[in-house]
Write an enzyme that holds these catalytic residues in place. Structure first.
Site, mmCIF file in Angstrom:
data_model
loop_
_atom_site.group_PDB
_atom_site.id
_atom_site.type_symbol
_atom_site.label_atom_id
_atom_site.label_comp_id
_atom_site.label_asym_id
_atom_site.label_seq_id
_atom_site.Cartn_x
_atom_site.Cartn_y
_atom_site.Cartn_z
ATOM 1 N N GLU A 27 0.832 -1.206 0.000
ATOM 2 C CA GLU A 27 0.000 0.000 0.000
ATOM 3 C C GLU A 27 0.869 1.259 0.000
ATOM 4 O OE1 GLU A 27 -1.365 1.695 3.733
ATOM 5 O OE2 GLU A 27 -1.345 -0.335 4.561
ATOM 6 N N LYS A 162 -5.066 -2.816 14.021
ATOM 7 C CA LYS A 162 -4.376 -1.789 14.804
ATOM 8 C C LYS A 162 -4.949 -1.751 16.220
ATOM 9 C CE LYS A 162 -3.187 1.110 10.839
ATOM 10 N NZ LYS A 162 -3.916 0.474 9.742
#
Length: 309
Positions: A27, A162
């Site tokens: 990404e 996360k």
């Protein structure tokens, strides 16, 4: 669909796909929004080097001048890193508008998966996925990453969701949408900066070969969902669960007071956690990305063997 009009695949990546060589997608949001310059560019180039060292071709993905770029050049990575947050953070809802405007965009987990799939790339390495945010029962703040993994057949290697997220609700969401969550050599969901979360994954798999076999079987069966592989951060860089939780709690409260929400939430929280932890979280972030790239590369090589039989 007229993808050729919008998709621009580098010569190296195109040749690798044509010759059935292993390719791993990367990404670009981590470059523009995830780290400060020049550390972001240094990290991005080193991640590509890790992939090459383990037998794969890297394909860093971004939107440049309205083109869906698969395999960014060194100069393009430098541009993304220097521009930083000035670059649009491009999720699924942004892709068509940015392309039509011939604008630039840093791809999230969602759009990297989408574009990788368009190009014929099946393995993607990232840091951590988005998920259900803390307080989502009132804010409805749920990352588009989860929906994309449910519908786009790409194997995603990450260090878990996360740790700023509600990990329990994130796992519930993935289960509801039929996404298998696999722990690499662990039964516990890693939580990005730390190896421990207190939540169990669906399956534990102990080798890249077995990961590739599971994903290949999913493809042969015609299942549409992606597959999430959670790879714990190396022990020497793992942060104490209590320390990171305290830092997160402080950052979340600051975000609430300042009225930060939506796509600005994650970059703000990660930046504040870096400050609160004295920079330790940034080094942990960098090391887990390298670690994930290695596992993704080894898995992509094994997947290529299965696909060329």
């Amino acid at each position: 669909m007229n993808l050729e009009k919008y998709l621009e695949i580098s010569q190296e990546v195109s040749a690798a796909i044509k010759n059935k060589k292993a390719v791993v997608a990367l990404e670009s949001t981590i470059i523009s929004h995830g780290m400060p310059y020049p550390k972001n560019v240094e990290t991005a180039l080193q991640v590509e080097a890790v992939l090459r060292e383990h037998g794969t071709v890297p394909a860093t993905i971004a939107v440049i001048g309205g083109k869906l770029k698969v395999g960014c050049s060194k100069d393009e990575i430098e541009y993304l890193g220097k521009s930083g947050a000035k670059i649009n953070k491009a999720s699924r809802r942004d892709l068509a508008v940015l392309t039509a405007r011939r604008a630039d965009g840093a791809t999230t987990v969602t759009t990297t998966m989408m574009i990788a799939h368009m190009a014929g790339i099946s393995v993607f390495a990232t840091g951590g996925i988005g998920g259900v945010h803390r307080g989502a029962e009132t804010s409805m703040d749920i990352s588009a990453d989860l929906e994309e993994i449910a519908h786009t057949p790409v194997l995603v290697v990450c260090a878990g969701a996360k740790s700023i997220l509600d990990l329990g609700l994130t796992l519930e969401y993935l289960e509801t949408h039929g996404v298998p969550v696999i722990g690499y050599q662990t039964k516990e969901l890693p939580a990005f900066y730390t190896r421990h979360s207190g939540f169990e994954v669906d399956y534990e798999i102990d080798s890249p070969k077995k990961l590739a076999e599971a994903f290949h079987t999913s493809q042969e069966m015609g299942l549409c969902a992606g597959m999430l592989v959670t790879n714990p951060i190396p022990k020497e860089y793992s942060m104490e669960h209590e320390v990171i939780e305290q830092a997160i709690a402080k950052a979340v409260e600051e975000a609430r007071i300042k009225g930060i929400h939506g796509k600005q939430t994650t970059p703000f929280l990660l930046s504040r956690i870096k400050d609160v932890t004295g920079g330790r979280s940034l080094e942990a972030n960098i090391q887990l990305v390298y670690h994930n790239a290695k596992l993704a590369a080894l898995t992509a090589v094994e997947l290529c063997k299965l696909e060329t039989v």
